[in-house]
Design a protein around this motif. Structure first.
Motif, short mmCIF file in Angstrom:
data_model
loop_
_atom_site.label_atom_id
_atom_site.label_comp_id
_atom_site.label_asym_id
_atom_site.label_seq_id
_atom_site.Cartn_x
_atom_site.Cartn_y
_atom_site.Cartn_z
N ASP A 28 0.81 -1.22 0.00
CA ASP A 28 0.00 0.00 0.00
C ASP A 28 0.85 1.27 0.00
O ASP A 28 0.33 2.37 0.08
CB ASP A 28 -0.98 0.01 1.18
CG ASP A 28 -0.29 0.05 2.54
OD1 ASP A 28 0.95 0.14 2.59
OD2 ASP A 28 -1.01 -0.01 3.55
N GLY A 29 2.17 1.12 -0.10
CA GLY A 29 3.05 2.26 -0.22
C GLY A 29 3.66 2.74 1.09
O GLY A 29 4.54 3.60 1.09
N ARG A 30 3.21 2.20 2.21
CA ARG A 30 3.78 2.62 3.49
C ARG A 30 5.20 2.11 3.66
O ARG A 30 5.56 1.05 3.15
CB ARG A 30 2.92 2.13 4.66
CG ARG A 30 1.60 2.86 4.74
CD ARG A 30 0.81 2.46 5.95
NE ARG A 30 0.37 1.06 5.78
CZ ARG A 30 -0.15 0.34 6.74
NH1 ARG A 30 -0.27 0.83 7.96
NH2 ARG A 30 -0.54 -0.91 6.51
N THR A 31 5.99 2.88 4.39
CA THR A 31 7.37 2.51 4.70
C THR A 31 7.50 2.36 6.21
O THR A 31 7.16 3.29 6.95
CB THR A 31 8.35 3.58 4.20
OG1 THR A 31 8.20 3.73 2.79
CG2 THR A 31 9.79 3.20 4.50
N LEU A 32 7.98 1.20 6.64
CA LEU A 32 8.17 0.93 8.07
C LEU A 32 9.64 0.70 8.34
O LEU A 32 10.36 0.13 7.51
CB LEU A 32 7.39 -0.32 8.49
CG LEU A 32 5.90 -0.33 8.21
CD1 LEU A 32 5.32 -1.70 8.56
CD2 LEU A 32 5.19 0.75 9.01
N ILE A 33 10.09 1.15 9.51
CA ILE A 33 11.45 0.89 9.96
C ILE A 33 11.34 0.34 11.37
O ILE A 33 10.74 0.98 12.25
CB ILE A 33 12.32 2.16 9.94
CG1 ILE A 33 12.40 2.73 8.53
CG2 ILE A 33 13.71 1.87 10.50
CD1 ILE A 33 13.03 4.10 8.45
N GLY A 34 11.88 -0.87 11.59
CA GLY A 34 11.79 -1.47 12.92
C GLY A 34 12.75 -2.63 13.06
O GLY A 34 13.36 -3.08 12.09
N VAL A 35 12.87 -3.12 14.29
CA VAL A 35 13.76 -4.23 14.59
C VAL A 35 12.99 -5.54 14.40
O VAL A 35 11.94 -5.74 15.01
CB VAL A 35 14.30 -4.15 16.04
CG1 VAL A 35 15.19 -5.33 16.35
CG2 VAL A 35 15.03 -2.83 16.26
N LEU A 36 13.51 -6.41 13.53
CA LEU A 36 12.87 -7.70 13.27
C LEU A 36 13.07 -8.60 14.47
O LEU A 36 14.20 -8.88 14.88
CB LEU A 36 13.47 -8.35 12.02
CG LEU A 36 12.87 -9.71 11.63
CD1 LEU A 36 11.40 -9.57 11.26
CD2 LEU A 36 13.65 -10.32 10.49
N ARG A 37 11.96 -9.06 15.06
CA ARG A 37 12.03 -9.94 16.22
C ARG A 37 11.65 -11.38 15.90
O ARG A 37 12.14 -12.30 16.54
CB ARG A 37 11.14 -9.41 17.34
CG ARG A 37 11.64 -8.15 17.95
CD ARG A 37 12.98 -8.37 18.61
NE ARG A 37 13.46 -7.14 19.19
CZ ARG A 37 14.72 -6.90 19.42
NH1 ARG A 37 15.63 -7.78 19.11
NH2 ARG A 37 15.09 -5.76 19.94
#
Length: 139
Positions: A25-34
């Motif tokens: 859907d075009g969103r960009t996420l930045i996070g720590v993969l758990r």
């Protein structure tokens, strides 16, 4: 470095790393993969949603985020810009308050919708059926 692992097993090496994920859907996420599973569903911790509009961006804190594997378009390791050179592409982006970026995003979406309406109207005037009709076109 471990040997090649096929399929989603190759993501095991990315656990506990900070990732950038682009969704369908075009969103960009930045996070720590758990965590991941056999369907490439992702569990991200300390997640932010980054919104880009032209040369500006803003971040929304999202916390823990579960991403369905089939909605992932792009996934890669994220590294904050530590390059001190001013010509680095990321240095050209300006961080703005979230209220400002949400307003700019809304304006961008409105411009895009107007452009689509004009295109659809022009196609209809030529006797052609637009491939994706906006429901709001006839409302």
């Amino acid at each position: 470095m471990a040997g090649y692992l096929p399929g989603t097993a190759s993501l095991i090496d990315e656990v506990d790393k900070r990732l950038l994920v682009v969704l369908r859907d075009g969103r960009t996420l930045i996070g720590v993969l758990r965590s991941i599973d056999q369907f490439a569903n992702l569990l991200l911790q300390d997640t932010i949603e980054r919104i880009h509009v032209d040369s500006e961006y803003g971040d929304i804190q999202r916390g823990i985020f579960i991403v369905r594997g089939e909605s992932v378009v792009l996934l890669g390791e994220y590294d904050d810009v530590d390059d001190k050179s001013d010509d680095h592409p990321a240095r050209k982006l300006k961080k703005v308050p979230i209220e400002e970026i949400l307003e700019a995003q809304k304006a961008q979406q409105t411009r895009k919708l107007e452009k689509t309406k004009l295109r659809d109207r022009a196609l209809l005037n030529m006797g052609l059926q637009p491939s994706e009709m906006n429901e709001s076109f006839f409302s």
